[in-house]
Design an enzyme around this catalytic site. Structure first.
Site, PDB file in Angstrom:
ATOM      1  N   ALA A  94       1.253   2.111  25.864  1.00 30.17           N
ATOM      2  CA  ALA A  94      -0.123   2.636  25.814  1.00 30.17           C
ATOM      3  C   ALA A  94      -0.866   2.268  27.094  1.00 30.17           C
ATOM      4  CB  ALA A  94      -0.862   2.061  24.601  1.00 30.17           C
ATOM      5  N   TYR A 158      -7.967  -0.187  37.280  1.00 35.33           N
ATOM      6  CA  TYR A 158      -6.622   0.084  36.734  1.00 35.33           C
ATOM      7  C   TYR A 158      -5.595  -0.803  37.432  1.00 35.33           C
ATOM      8  CZ  TYR A 158      -2.432   2.955  35.618  1.00 35.33           C
ATOM      9  OH  TYR A 158      -1.197   3.410  35.200  1.00 35.33           O
TER      10      TYR A 158
HETATM   11  N1  LIG Z   1       1.049   9.259  34.388  1.00 34.99           N
HETATM   12  C1  LIG Z   1       1.263   8.506  35.467  1.00 34.99           C
HETATM   13  O1  LIG Z   1       1.175   8.988  36.618  1.00 34.99           O
HETATM   14  C2  LIG Z   1       1.630   7.049  35.299  1.00 34.99           C
HETATM   15  C3  LIG Z   1       2.062   6.327  36.441  1.00 34.99           C
HETATM   16  C4  LIG Z   1       2.393   4.990  36.300  1.00 34.99           C
HETATM   17  C5  LIG Z   1       2.308   4.368  35.070  1.00 34.99           C
HETATM   18  N2  LIG Z   1       1.890   5.080  33.970  1.00 34.99           N
HETATM   19  C6  LIG Z   1       1.791   4.389  32.680  1.00 34.99           C
HETATM   20  O2  LIG Z   1       2.582   5.059  31.723  1.00 34.99           O
HETATM   21  C7  LIG Z   1       2.066   4.784  30.412  1.00 34.99           C
HETATM   22  C8  LIG Z   1       1.985   6.078  29.605  1.00 34.99           C
HETATM   23  O3  LIG Z   1       0.984   6.915  30.180  1.00 34.99           O
HETATM   24  P1  LIG Z   1       1.091   8.510  30.231  1.00 34.99           P
HETATM   25  O4  LIG Z   1       1.151   8.877  31.666  1.00 34.99           O
HETATM   26  O5  LIG Z   1       2.101   9.003  29.291  1.00 34.99           O
HETATM   27  O6  LIG Z   1      -0.399   8.905  29.760  1.00 34.99           O
HETATM   28  P2  LIG Z   1      -0.953   9.590  28.408  1.00 34.99           P
HETATM   29  O7  LIG Z   1      -0.274  10.881  28.176  1.00 34.99           O
HETATM   30  O8  LIG Z   1      -2.434   9.577  28.569  1.00 34.99           O
HETATM   31  O9  LIG Z   1      -0.510   8.575  27.265  1.00 34.99           O
HETATM   32  C9  LIG Z   1      -1.195   7.376  27.008  1.00 34.99           C
HETATM   33  C10 LIG Z   1      -0.874   6.917  25.605  1.00 34.99           C
HETATM   34  O10 LIG Z   1      -1.555   5.692  25.357  1.00 34.99           O
HETATM   35  C11 LIG Z   1      -2.235   5.789  24.125  1.00 34.99           C
HETATM   36  N3  LIG Z   1      -3.418   4.942  24.118  1.00 34.99           N
HETATM   37  C12 LIG Z   1      -4.441   4.936  25.011  1.00 34.99           C
HETATM   38  N4  LIG Z   1      -5.364   4.044  24.631  1.00 34.99           N
HETATM   39  C13 LIG Z   1      -4.897   3.465  23.482  1.00 34.99           C
HETATM   40  C14 LIG Z   1      -5.409   2.483  22.604  1.00 34.99           C
HETATM   41  N5  LIG Z   1      -6.589   1.885  22.818  1.00 34.99           N
HETATM   42  N6  LIG Z   1      -4.677   2.139  21.512  1.00 34.99           N
HETATM   43  C15 LIG Z   1      -3.479   2.745  21.261  1.00 34.99           C
HETATM   44  N7  LIG Z   1      -2.952   3.674  22.065  1.00 34.99           N
HETATM   45  C16 LIG Z   1      -3.656   4.042  23.152  1.00 34.99           C
HETATM   46  C17 LIG Z   1      -2.597   7.272  23.977  1.00 34.99           C
HETATM   47  O11 LIG Z   1      -2.721   7.637  22.609  1.00 34.99           O
HETATM   48  P3  LIG Z   1      -4.085   7.826  21.778  1.00 34.99           P
HETATM   49  O12 LIG Z   1      -5.097   8.423  22.699  1.00 34.99           O
HETATM   50  O13 LIG Z   1      -3.640   8.730  20.638  1.00 34.99           O
HETATM   51  O14 LIG Z   1      -4.432   6.451  21.293  1.00 34.99           O
HETATM   52  C18 LIG Z   1      -1.340   7.921  24.549  1.00 34.99           C
HETATM   53  O15 LIG Z   1      -0.356   8.026  23.546  1.00 34.99           O
HETATM   54  C19 LIG Z   1       0.718   4.088  30.644  1.00 34.99           C
HETATM   55  O16 LIG Z   1       0.852   2.697  30.467  1.00 34.99           O
HETATM   56  C20 LIG Z   1       0.385   4.404  32.085  1.00 34.99           C
HETATM   57  O17 LIG Z   1      -0.462   3.434  32.669  1.00 34.99           O
HETATM   58  C21 LIG Z   1       1.568   6.416  34.058  1.00 34.99           C
END
Ligand SMILES: NC(=O)c1ccc[n+]([C@@H]2O[C@H](COP(=O)([O-])OP(=O)(O)OC[C@H]3O[C@@H](n4cnc5c(N)ncnc54)[C@H](OP(=O)(O)O)[C@@H]3O)[C@@H](O)[C@H]2O)c1
Length: 275
Positions: A94, A158
Site C-alpha cells: 500500500a 514521499y
Molecule cells: N507507480 C509507480 O510509479 C511506483 C514507483 C515506485 C514505487 N511504487 C510503490 O508501489 C506501491 C503500489 O503502488 P501503485 O503504483 O500500484 O499505486 P496504486 O494503484 O495507487 O495502488 C496503491 C494501493 O495502496 C492502497 N492504499 C493507499 N492508501 C491506503 C491505506 N491508507 N490503507 C490501505 N491501503 C491503502 C490503495 O487502495 P485503497 O485506495 O483501496 O485503500 C491501492 O490498492 C506503492 O507502495 C508505491 O509507493 C509505485
C-alpha cells in the site's frame, strides 16, 4: 519460494501493482488475503484471481481496512491466520505519492499521511505478522521505491517516507539475521498502469486526479513489475531494483552527486501534466 498453497497477505491489493501481484500469485496457486480500503475494487481483484487460480483452490479473503490504523492491520493478520492456519508471506505494498514543489504546497497535512501510509503502514502490518513469519520461516516483502535511495523534485514528503521505510528495513534485517525470516526490499522506478499518480497529493493537499503527470516510455508496466517481484521472492533475494540497471544509483549518489541530481531533475521535468 514455491507459491502453491502458501498463505500470502497483500496490502494495497485493490489496484495497480498490488492487484497484479495478487493475480500472478493466484495463478501460481497461493492462498491470498487481499487488503485495502475500497471493498468494491478489492472484490474485483478477488474475481480476477479466481479466474486464473487452479481449480479447487480457495477463494481469496477480502479484508477491508486502512494501513494507517494499527487495529485494522492486526485484523488483517489475525483473519488470515484464522482462515489459512499460517502466514507464509506478507507483502506491504500500500502506498500513496505526491506531486508538488515544497514551496508551492498550501496544506502540509498530507506529509503526515505520506509517512503514515508508506512507512508506518508497513510497520503496523509487520509487527503482528512477525511471530507467524518466524513460525513459517516466511518472507516479508516491502514495496519501497527508487526514491528510498535517491531524491526527486516534487516528491519531498514521499521520498522522506520511502527513505524511512528503507532505514527501518536495514535495521530489521540485522535483528532478524538467523531467524529464518526473509526480507525483500523492492525499489521500482516509475510503474505504468497503476493509480499512484492520480491518487497523488497536489499543492492544495487534494488528489491530483485528471491533472496527473503522464508516464514516459521508460515506465515499467505493473504486470512486468509483479513478475520480477515473484521471481525475486522465489530466489529469496534481499533487494530488487526495477529496472535492474538502477541498482547502481546508490553508488552514483555517492560518486557523482551533481550529475545524478541533474539527470533526475531532467527526467522529472519530462513528465507532462494532465495528458
Ligand atoms: N507507480 C509507480 O510509479 C511506483 C514507483 C515506485 C514505487 N511504487 C510503490 O508501489 C506501491 C503500489 O503502488 P501503485 O503504483 O500500484 O499505486 P496504486 O494503484 O495507487 O495502488 C496503491 C494501493 O495502496 C492502497 N492504499 C493507499 N492508501 C491506503 C491505506 N491508507 N490503507 C490501505 N491501503 C491503502 C490503495 O487502495 P485503497 O485506495 O483501496 O485503500 C491501492 O490498492 C506503492 O507502495 C508505491 O509507493 C509505485
Amino acid at each position: 519460494m514455491i507459491f502453491g498453497g502458501k498463505a500470502i497477505a497483500i496490502t494495497g491489493a485493490s489496484t495497480g501493482l498490488g492487484r497484479e501481484l495478487a493475480v500472478q500469485l493466484a495463478r501460481a496457486g497461493a492462498r491470498l488475503a487481499l487488503f485495502a480500503r475500497n471493498e468494491t475494487a478489492l472484490r474485483e481483484t478477488a474475481r480476477l484471481c479466481l479466474q486464473v487460480a487452479p481449480t479447487g483452490g480457495p477463494e481469496p479473503l477480502v479484508i477491508t481496512g486502512d494501513v494507517t490504523r494499527p487495529e485494522d492491520c492486526a485484523r488483517l493478520i489475525t483473519e488470515t491466520v484464522a482462515q489459512f492456519g499460517a502466514l507464509d508471506c506478507l507483502i506491504a505494498n500500500a502506498g500513496v505519492s505526491m506531486w508538488a514543489r515544497f514551496e508551492d504546497i498550501r496544506d502540509l497535512s498530507f506529509f503526515r499521511k505520506l509517512i503514515e501510509v508508506n512507512y508506518l503502514g508497513a510497520v503496523h502490518c509487520l509487527h503482528p505478522a512477525l511471530p507467524h513469519l518466524r513460525k513459517s520461516r516466511g518472507l516479508f516483502v516491502a514495496v519501497a521505491s527508487l526514491q528510498s535511495k535517491i531524491g526527486a523534485p516534487a516528491h519531498t514528503g514521499y521520498t522522506a517516507a520511502k527513505h524511512a521505510l528503507d532505514g527501518f528495513l536495514e535495521s530489521l534485517r540485522m535483528e532478524l539475521d538467523g531467524s529464518g525470516v526473509g526480507i525483500l526490499s523492492v525499489y521500482p522506478s516509475w510503474i505504468s498502469g497503476t493509480e499512484l499518480r492520480s491518487h497523488a497529493f497536489c499543492e492544495a493537499g487534494a488528489k491530483m486526479g485528471e491533472a496527473r503527470r503522464s508516464h514516459t516510455s521508460d515506465a515499467v508496466p505493473a504486470e512486468e513489475c509483479a513478475t520480477r517481484i515473484l521471481a525475486a521472492m522465489t530466489a529469496r533475494k534481499e533487494q530488487l531494483f526495477i529496472p535492474n540497471k538502477y541498482r547502481w544509483l546508490p553508488w552514483a549518489r555517492l560518486a557523482l552527486p551533481q550529475m545524478l541530481r541533474r539527470r533526475i531533475q531532467k527526467r522529472v521535468a519530462s513528465q507532462k501534466a494532465g495528458e
